[in-house]
Each structure stands twice: as C-alpha cells, then as structure tokens.
Design an enzyme around this catalytic site. Sequence first.
Site, PDB file in Angstrom:
ATOM      1  N   ARG A  19       0.856  -1.339  -0.016  1.00  0.00           N
ATOM      2  CA  ARG A  19       0.081   0.009  -0.184  1.00  0.00           C
ATOM      3  C   ARG A  19       0.918   1.036  -0.032  1.00  0.00           C
ATOM      4  O   ARG A  19       2.224   1.206   0.261  1.00  0.00           O
ATOM      5  CB  ARG A  19      -0.860   0.086   1.330  1.00  0.00           C
ATOM      6  CG  ARG A  19      -2.034  -0.948   1.244  1.00  0.00           C
ATOM      7  CD  ARG A  19      -2.614  -1.268   2.619  1.00  0.00           C
ATOM      8  NE  ARG A  19      -2.951   0.225   3.054  1.00  0.00           N
ATOM      9  CZ  ARG A  19      -2.898   0.359   4.361  1.00  0.00           C
ATOM     10  NH1 ARG A  19      -2.749  -0.845   5.330  1.00  0.00           N
ATOM     11  NH2 ARG A  19      -3.370   1.501   4.887  1.00  0.00           N
ATOM     12  N   SER A  34       0.611   4.223   1.911  1.00  0.00           N
ATOM     13  CA  SER A  34       0.349   4.828   3.172  1.00  0.00           C
ATOM     14  C   SER A  34       1.944   4.791   3.802  1.00  0.00           C
ATOM     15  O   SER A  34       2.741   4.285   3.414  1.00  0.00           O
ATOM     16  CB  SER A  34      -0.555   4.151   3.985  1.00  0.00           C
ATOM     17  OG  SER A  34       0.192   3.292   4.659  1.00  0.00           O
ATOM     18  N   LYS A  42      -2.137  -7.848  11.074  1.00  0.00           N
ATOM     19  CA  LYS A  42      -3.353  -7.604  11.449  1.00  0.00           C
ATOM     20  C   LYS A  42      -4.685  -7.109  10.534  1.00  0.00           C
ATOM     21  O   LYS A  42      -5.836  -7.287  10.694  1.00  0.00           O
ATOM     22  CB  LYS A  42      -3.452  -6.515  12.586  1.00  0.00           C
ATOM     23  CG  LYS A  42      -3.326  -5.356  12.561  1.00  0.00           C
ATOM     24  CD  LYS A  42      -3.275  -4.460  13.716  1.00  0.00           C
ATOM     25  CE  LYS A  42      -3.063  -2.902  13.341  1.00  0.00           C
ATOM     26  NZ  LYS A  42      -4.296  -2.388  12.349  1.00  0.00           N
ATOM     27  N   ASP A  43      -4.172  -6.741   9.451  1.00  0.00           N
ATOM     28  CA  ASP A  43      -5.075  -6.163   8.349  1.00  0.00           C
ATOM     29  C   ASP A  43      -5.408  -7.409   7.268  1.00  0.00           C
ATOM     30  O   ASP A  43      -6.182  -6.931   6.265  1.00  0.00           O
ATOM     31  CB  ASP A  43      -4.474  -4.837   7.514  1.00  0.00           C
ATOM     32  CG  ASP A  43      -4.425  -3.885   8.603  1.00  0.00           C
ATOM     33  OD1 ASP A  43      -5.092  -3.760   9.595  1.00  0.00           O
ATOM     34  OD2 ASP A  43      -3.750  -2.918   8.274  1.00  0.00           O
ATOM     35  N   THR A  85     -11.803   6.390  17.737  1.00  0.00           N
ATOM     36  CA  THR A  85     -11.086   5.106  17.115  1.00  0.00           C
ATOM     37  C   THR A  85     -12.219   4.433  16.295  1.00  0.00           C
ATOM     38  O   THR A  85     -13.592   4.526  16.208  1.00  0.00           O
ATOM     39  CB  THR A  85     -10.750   4.180  18.310  1.00  0.00           C
ATOM     40  OG1 THR A  85     -10.054   2.716  17.718  1.00  0.00           O
ATOM     41  CG2 THR A  85     -12.065   3.612  19.015  1.00  0.00           C
ATOM     42  N   ARG A 113     -12.378  -3.359  18.822  1.00  0.00           N
ATOM     43  CA  ARG A 113     -11.703  -3.830  19.785  1.00  0.00           C
ATOM     44  C   ARG A 113     -11.481  -2.899  20.995  1.00  0.00           C
ATOM     45  O   ARG A 113     -11.652  -2.838  22.150  1.00  0.00           O
ATOM     46  CB  ARG A 113     -10.297  -4.760  19.455  1.00  0.00           C
ATOM     47  CG  ARG A 113      -9.394  -4.897  20.682  1.00  0.00           C
ATOM     48  CD  ARG A 113      -8.198  -5.464  20.345  1.00  0.00           C
ATOM     49  NE  ARG A 113      -7.284  -4.508  19.525  1.00  0.00           N
ATOM     50  CZ  ARG A 113      -6.524  -3.515  19.947  1.00  0.00           C
ATOM     51  NH1 ARG A 113      -6.428  -3.662  21.431  1.00  0.00           N
ATOM     52  NH2 ARG A 113      -5.786  -2.594  19.134  1.00  0.00           N
ATOM     53  N   ARG A 114     -10.666  -1.758  20.447  1.00  0.00           N
ATOM     54  CA  ARG A 114     -10.557  -0.494  21.154  1.00  0.00           C
ATOM     55  C   ARG A 114     -11.594  -0.090  21.730  1.00  0.00           C
ATOM     56  O   ARG A 114     -11.767   0.198  22.973  1.00  0.00           O
ATOM     57  CB  ARG A 114      -9.532   0.435  20.390  1.00  0.00           C
ATOM     58  CG  ARG A 114      -8.167  -0.255  20.055  1.00  0.00           C
ATOM     59  CD  ARG A 114      -7.518   0.783  19.192  1.00  0.00           C
ATOM     60  NE  ARG A 114      -6.014   0.530  18.841  1.00  0.00           N
ATOM     61  CZ  ARG A 114      -5.353   0.824  18.090  1.00  0.00           C
ATOM     62  NH1 ARG A 114      -5.711   1.619  16.958  1.00  0.00           N
ATOM     63  NH2 ARG A 114      -4.085   0.570  17.927  1.00  0.00           N
ATOM     64  N   ARG A 165     -10.855   7.413  11.377  1.00  0.00           N
ATOM     65  CA  ARG A 165     -10.133   6.768  10.326  1.00  0.00           C
ATOM     66  C   ARG A 165      -8.869   7.570   9.829  1.00  0.00           C
ATOM     67  O   ARG A 165      -8.739   8.800   9.897  1.00  0.00           O
ATOM     68  CB  ARG A 165     -11.099   6.581   9.083  1.00  0.00           C
ATOM     69  CG  ARG A 165     -12.088   5.484   9.531  1.00  0.00           C
ATOM     70  CD  ARG A 165     -11.548   4.194   9.176  1.00  0.00           C
ATOM     71  NE  ARG A 165     -10.779   3.846   8.429  1.00  0.00           N
ATOM     72  CZ  ARG A 165     -10.833   3.482   7.060  1.00  0.00           C
ATOM     73  NH1 ARG A 165     -12.274   3.699   6.628  1.00  0.00           N
ATOM     74  NH2 ARG A 165     -10.188   3.368   6.030  1.00  0.00           N
ATOM     75  N   GLY A 166      -8.076   7.041   9.098  1.00  0.00           N
ATOM     76  CA  GLY A 166      -6.937   7.569   8.325  1.00  0.00           C
ATOM     77  C   GLY A 166      -5.346   7.100   9.186  1.00  0.00           C
ATOM     78  O   GLY A 166      -5.448   6.262  10.066  1.00  0.00           O
ATOM     79  N   ASN A 167      -4.320   7.830   8.399  1.00  0.00           N
ATOM     80  CA  ASN A 167      -3.266   7.300   8.929  1.00  0.00           C
ATOM     81  C   ASN A 167      -2.845   7.935  10.145  1.00  0.00           C
ATOM     82  O   ASN A 167      -3.476   8.888  10.669  1.00  0.00           O
ATOM     83  CB  ASN A 167      -2.096   7.436   7.677  1.00  0.00           C
ATOM     84  CG  ASN A 167      -1.851   8.896   7.431  1.00  0.00           C
ATOM     85  OD1 ASN A 167      -2.202   9.922   8.019  1.00  0.00           O
ATOM     86  ND2 ASN A 167      -1.890   9.153   6.166  1.00  0.00           N
ATOM     87  N   VAL A 168      -1.532   7.715  10.928  1.00  0.00           N
ATOM     88  CA  VAL A 168      -1.278   8.246  12.109  1.00  0.00           C
ATOM     89  C   VAL A 168      -1.150   9.873  11.948  1.00  0.00           C
ATOM     90  O   VAL A 168      -1.933  10.433  13.000  1.00  0.00           O
ATOM     91  CB  VAL A 168       0.187   7.640  12.362  1.00  0.00           C
ATOM     92  CG1 VAL A 168       0.793   8.425  13.551  1.00  0.00           C
ATOM     93  CG2 VAL A 168       0.405   6.419  12.610  1.00  0.00           C
ATOM     94  N   THR A 173      -3.130  11.935  10.071  1.00  0.00           N
ATOM     95  CA  THR A 173      -4.579  12.336  10.033  1.00  0.00           C
ATOM     96  C   THR A 173      -5.118  12.284  11.311  1.00  0.00           C
ATOM     97  O   THR A 173      -5.949  13.089  11.805  1.00  0.00           O
ATOM     98  CB  THR A 173      -5.156  11.389   8.933  1.00  0.00           C
ATOM     99  OG1 THR A 173      -4.544  11.543   7.980  1.00  0.00           O
ATOM    100  CG2 THR A 173      -6.765  11.767   8.813  1.00  0.00           C
ATOM    101  N   ARG A 174      -4.828  10.970  12.231  1.00  0.00           N
ATOM    102  CA  ARG A 174      -5.760  11.104  13.520  1.00  0.00           C
ATOM    103  C   ARG A 174      -5.058  11.797  14.351  1.00  0.00           C
ATOM    104  O   ARG A 174      -5.778  12.584  15.359  1.00  0.00           O
ATOM    105  CB  ARG A 174      -5.391   9.275  14.034  1.00  0.00           C
ATOM    106  CG  ARG A 174      -6.299   8.558  13.157  1.00  0.00           C
ATOM    107  CD  ARG A 174      -6.520   7.122  13.590  1.00  0.00           C
ATOM    108  NE  ARG A 174      -5.459   6.374  12.768  1.00  0.00           N
ATOM    109  CZ  ARG A 174      -5.063   5.175  13.289  1.00  0.00           C
ATOM    110  NH1 ARG A 174      -5.508   4.342  14.635  1.00  0.00           N
ATOM    111  NH2 ARG A 174      -4.080   4.485  12.506  1.00  0.00           N
ATOM    112  N   CYS A 224     -14.533  -7.878  10.770  1.00  0.00           N
ATOM    113  CA  CYS A 224     -14.072  -6.427  11.382  1.00  0.00           C
ATOM    114  C   CYS A 224     -15.086  -5.763  12.422  1.00  0.00           C
ATOM    115  O   CYS A 224     -14.984  -4.841  13.114  1.00  0.00           O
ATOM    116  CB  CYS A 224     -14.207  -5.542   9.994  1.00  0.00           C
ATOM    117  SG  CYS A 224     -12.768  -5.689   9.207  1.00  0.00           S
TER     118      CYS A 224
END
Length: 315
Positions: free
Chosen positions: A17, A19, A91-92, A133, A137-138, A155-158, A160-161, A247
Amino acid sequence: MTTQTTAPNPRFRLGTRRSPLAMAQAEEARDRLAEAHGINPAHIEIVAVTASGDRIQDRALAEIGGKALWTKELDAWLSEGKIDFSVHSAKDVETLRPEMFAIGAVLPREDVRDVLVGAASIAALPSGAVVGTSAPRRAAQLLHARPDCKVVTFRGNVATRLAKLAAGEADATFLAAAGLKRLGETGTGHPLDEEDWFPAPAQAAILIECRADDVRTAGFLSAIDDAPSRAAVLAERALLEGLGGNCHSPIAVLTRHEGEQLHMRAAIYAPNGGERIEGDVRFASGDLKGPAELAADLLSRASPAVTVHFTGPPA
C-alpha cells in the site's frame, strides 16, 4: 555484515500500500531481504498501490467491506504476476485467504502495545471523554473499562488521526506502538500495559505473501522468516478462525513464548463493552488446536449479545 555478491542479483517486485506506514514496512522488508541475501536493495523494486481502505476515510472499515479493502488491489496484482510478493500489516490480512497465496515470511514482531494519545492512562481520561477510534476492539475495551466515555469514529493514517485530535475532534485516541516506532515517532502518547489491555490479533507483525506455486520467491523470502513471530501470528490467526471473527468482532489477544510453548490469553466483548469473556491456553509452538479450543471455550461462555458478532469455526 553481509557482503554483496558479485553474481547476477535476482530481481523481485514487492507490492505494498502507498500509506506512509505501509511504505516504511515495505522498506524494512526490502532491506532485510537485501542484507540476508547480500544483494543491492535496488534489485527489489517497491511497487505501491492506493488501497480501497486508504481511499475511503469517512466510514468505519467494518461498514465498507472489512479487511479485504486493505488487500484486494495487491491480491489482484499478485495473482496476475504484476508483483512477486506483497507486504502487509498482519492484523489487516483476512483470516481466510485464497489458496493461491501463501505466507512467505513473518518479520520479527515489534512492540505489541497500544498507545493512548491525549491522556496518561485510561483511568486518567476525564469523565465523559470523547475518544476517537474505528477499531471495535479498542472501542469495546474502552467502554468496558470506562462506560462513561463516548467513542467517535477516527479513520486515517497516523498523521491524519493526530491532526483530528489536535483539531479537537476528540479528547484522546489510540495508535499502535509498532507503527509509531516504524515511523520514528516513539515519543508520541503513553503505551498501555499489554497485560491489562490486550492487543489486536497479529498486531505489530509484518506478513509477506507470495503465490503458493512460486517456489523461487518462497525460497527468497524464507531467509527472513522469524520462526517465533510466525508461530505467534499463526496461532492468533487460528484463534480468529475458531471464533469466526470479522471487522465487527471485538477480539483482543496476548501471546507469550514460554520455552517451547505459547501462552495465549484472549478476550471477546460485546461491542458496547458491557460483557467481557476472557480465557487462556498453553500449547506447543506450531500446534493450532490450542487456539481453536480457546475460541470454542470463549464462545461457550458468551451471551447472545457477544456471540451474534461471531460465526464460529468454518463448517
């Protein structure tokens, strides 16, 4: 240090990917392979794709197709021979994979902990805190520990969050310690004790897939396969298979090596955190019956509020 060979170097195409974290993981895989084989890293070409999961940022992953949104473009390229192997966050990767693909390597697992950004601990969150989140799970773990909190979708990458957090869209959020380390952001947030706050299945592991019939690539990848990490990841994926998780299913698991055995502790939740069922099992490394038995035990003790989110083992 491994010396570079003078013989013609093999050339491989590594799919990933696009990202920032995925690219960092791809570069780690490339560099480990180059060192293991004594070749120039340039002979492993990184081929990046923008995955569906990266394009759609306004909805939770569980609502728009699940983990397949991280893998489907790379799966297509791998099946068509446009790449030789693909690098994923373990995990994905969906639990049940097409038979045409095989796990060529699992890299040494990183720090499995979650990191809380915005507070020093779960207990330190202010009353009624808004926590961002998109992970069931979280969310379930948080609401189980702190039912006064409110969960909003992040949502989004590090980057973005963290930007959403800075903009005041939430009081706190969660990130993976392994991802932060791979991005060089180890000073961000507060790691949560994994003994109390179990990680996601296969969290912090990098998984590499190739075509099952591609003996050349499988042999190439085997040089960087980390046996302890593979054993733990396969065990946790076997737990997922036994639970029939997806999911939407809040699943947390911590696996430790104890000599030749693995000790797995796992918990499943109602999405609102109102119910938590925990169990543990010890089994020999490579034996996947133990995780399956633990999955059956957890489901047998759960109420319909939990089991409705699991399908159990495949028929």
